[in-house]
Structures are given as C-alpha cells and as structure tokens.
Design an enzyme around this catalytic site. Sequence first.
Site, PDB file in Angstrom:
ATOM      1  CB  SER A 245      -1.288  -0.227   0.856  1.00 15.04           C
ATOM      2  OG  SER A 245       0.007   0.644   2.464  1.00 15.04           O
ATOM      3  CE  LYS A 246      -0.607   6.702  -3.309  1.00 16.32           C
ATOM      4  NZ  LYS A 246       0.758   6.452  -4.526  1.00 16.32           N
ATOM      5  NE  ARG A 247      -0.120   0.983   5.627  1.00 14.85           N
ATOM      6  CZ  ARG A 247       0.513  -0.536   5.984  1.00 14.85           C
ATOM      7  NH1 ARG A 247       1.885  -0.027   6.323  1.00 14.85           N
ATOM      8  NH2 ARG A 247       0.567  -1.424   5.901  1.00 14.85           N
ATOM      9  CG  HIS A 248       4.516  -1.116   1.841  1.00 13.33           C
ATOM     10  ND1 HIS A 248       3.143  -1.169   2.063  1.00 13.33           N
ATOM     11  CD2 HIS A 248       4.962  -1.863   2.884  1.00 13.33           C
ATOM     12  CE1 HIS A 248       3.142  -2.125   3.034  1.00 13.33           C
ATOM     13  NE2 HIS A 248       3.632  -2.277   4.026  1.00 13.33           N
ATOM     14  CD  GLU A 255       2.516   6.944  -6.944  1.00 15.39           C
ATOM     15  OE1 GLU A 255       3.161   7.310  -5.944  1.00 15.39           O
ATOM     16  OE2 GLU A 255       1.505   6.043  -7.186  1.00 15.39           O
TER      17      GLU A 255
END
Length: 470
Positions: A245-248, A255
């Site tokens: 997820s974005k957290r990683h 991107e």
Amino acid sequence: MSQPSDTPVVTRIAPSPTGFMHIGTARTALFNWLYARGRGGKFLLRIEDTDRARSTPEATDAILRGMDWLGLDYDGEPVSQFERSARHAEVANQLLAEGKAYKCFATQDEIEAFREAARATNSSTHYHSPWRDTPASDHPDAPYVIRIKAPKEGQTVIRDEVQGDVTIKNSQLDDMILLRSDGTPVYMLAVVVDDHDMGITHVIRGDDHLNNAARQMMIYEAMGWPLPVYAHIPLIFGPDGKKLSKRHGATGVEEYQHMGYPAAGMRNYLARLGWSHGDDEFFTDAQARDWFDLPSIGKSPARFDFKKLENLCGQHIAQTENAALLHEIEAFLAVTGQPPLSDTKIPLLEAALPQLKERAKIYPELLDKAHFLLTDRPVRPDEKAAKALDPVSRGILKELTPHLQNASWTRADLEALLNGFAEEKGTKFGQLAAPLRAALAGRAATPSVFDMMLVLGPDETRARIQDAAA
Ligand code: GLU
C-alpha cells in the site's frame, strides 16, 4: 471440459478502470504478456468498465499509458466490457431457454427475510430461490432476475497452475444472478462470456479472484464451453509482509515512470516479483520470455523490495545502448514536463552516456550527473563549489589555462598534463580536482574531471576555467 493442449495461447489483462494503474496490475499484465509472447501466442487487453459508477475514461487512459510505457504491447484493440453487454444478456437468455437458468421473482425483502432466518438457525445464507423449479405457467407479470441453476451436490475442483487443486463444495455455490431485473449483466457473467468470446486459453490473475473462479466455472459448464487454464498468483506485499500500500511507497505505475525508473528495469523486477528462474536476478526481456512459466510462480506473496528494484534498474540503464537511452531520457523529460534537450546538448549527452550510465539507477540521477554538460556558461558554482574557488585556487586555475592552449585532448595526455602541472606547483592532482570541478560543473560532486573535459572539449573547458579564474 478443459482446454486442448495444442490450442495457441491467448492471454489477457482485464483491469477495471477505477483509478490509477496499480503496480500489481502491471505485474499481472507482465506475466500474461510473457506467457503469451514466449509461446507465439496472443496477449489481449480488456477494459472491465461495466461498473459505470466507478469507471472513468481517465482511468482507462492511465491504463493505456501504463501499458505503453512498460512496453506491454497487446494484440488488436482494447475490448470494452461495457460495450458487450448485449452479448452477455444473450448468453443469460440462452441459459434460460435451455433450462440452465431461471427467472426469479423474489423481492429484495423476501431475500432479506430468508437470510435473516438462515442466520437465526445458523444455516447457509446462500439464497435458494423458490422459483428455481416453478413452471413458466405460474410466473407472475412482475420484474425478475435471471439466476443460474447452481449444482446442489458434489464439488467443484479448480485446477490451478499455481495453487494446485482447490476444491469447493457445491453447497457453497448459490444460484447467482446473471442478469439483473433492469436487464444488465453481472460482472461474473461478463468475465466468462468475454474470456470465451476472446478465445482466452489461460487466465493468469491475482488470487483475490480464486473464489470467483468456482462461480465462473458454473457458467462455462452450463454453456458447455472449454475451461481456460487458471493460474491465480499471490498478491504483492510490502517489505513488512502486509498487502502493498501507499504506506510502503509508490504503488502506481505512473509514479515509477515519473520518478524516472527505466521500463526495462521495471519489467525485470516485476517479473521477479513472485516468479523465479533459479538464482537469476538480472535478465533481458528475451530471456524472461524464454524462461517464464507458470509452475515457477511462487505460492506465497512476494515482498516488494525497493532496493532490489533500484539495483536492477541501474543494471538496465548501464546495459541500454546509448541511442536508445537518449531516447528514453528524452521521453522522461517530456512526460515529467521538463524542457527538452537542445540540439547542442544532445551530442554532448550522447558523448557522456557511456560513463554516466554506469552509475545511475534512475534517470534523474543520470541527469544530475550530466549537470556539467547541461548547464551553460557562465557556470554558477553552488555554495560548496564556491568554497573551492578561493583566491589561491583561482590563481592556480589562471596559471593552468595557457598549458591547456594547445593540449592534445585525449584522456592519457590530459592526465599527464594535469599531473605534471600539479607536480610543478608542488602539489597533487587531488588538490586541483576541487577547483576544476567547481569551474567545469559548479559543483563539488561531479563525474571525473577528465570525463568532463573530454565531453566539453578544449574550447568550452578553457572558457569555463577562465571564467572561474577571473
Ligand atoms: N477486473 C478485474 C480486476 O481488475 C480482473 C478480473 C479478471 O482478471 O478476471 O481485478
């Protein structure tokens, strides 16, 4: 019935256009592409845009751009699932006509009441419609859905190339809806009809669709269509073992493109994400196509390793031929809205690429190392470089200039010249390097002084040194 083994391979990627293109979708697309291309087969693209509320044209464009950037070329035109809804409805009606599906007139309230009762007695909440065996003569003139007649006994075995045999009790399958009361097909029906009509022989997709496979198989079965080969691949996890997820870090394909990762490195890394060929880490597309196979896909989720991705990208940049690399850098500048390289800079960058590409993992890093050639006179030293241009150093640079006047411009001769000059001044070349870097690039960290001199040529080199000395 399963796929005859001599059928030419046809695979597909079937993304739902509901946002950006996820790196997991790219990996699934890559696996399908490798599998088909390595076998002289076809690779198709289907946009699963049946969910009108969530599908957007922008998301479709993002998918097309992502596929294009990653070099995952597909055969023919992309198929829009939504545009095929009449065909999906036709299949539902065919099953109805053949008695393999039925009209269900149950209202939402009745179904809810059934579920509540089932929950109360702890029995299966799979809806059993009383209309399954009702003769048409007893049908009311009321809205209805079309439901498939799911098998009631026995079991369904999904023969999966990655997961092995996965057995599901048929009591777990309900008479799922094929066509809603407004005549629109459900997603599950659309997938099967499209895969069949597109001649898909191998369905390689995320294992979040494994449960769908059993339900989709009912439709193949009812239509008497051969089943595709299934390969449900584990999802991608982050370094901590949780779903990526974005957290990683970045999860969108674009991107990575905008951060300047080379597509070849992305392909290499994504191929390694859940699939392996012995200990091979770095490989070319041709090798990946030759080697890729379903049994070598791992059963447990792969963990995204950003360091490894960078490392492979660096190796791919180093391996890319200069002309192709230049082309990619120009594409990177364009896609990130940066000014294009001018006609005078292109040959300079080309001349510097053999050195620069050995040391960059992503394009911005390469461009940063190319700063000395991309910048114009007068070169403005940054804070660190300015320190190297104290009056003493400027004096030395001034003395150096005449020595460079008729110098032979080869690496060996320039090395000899600068070392000789340093000795004359009772110092080492190392002492000269900092002011030269500052003069030639305006920075403290640069490619080797000799590399810069060779790329800039005698006139520009002398002029920059004179500027700095003044
Ligand atoms: N549209 C589905 C998704 O984006 C894929 C369905 C499939 O591959 O069968 O997850």
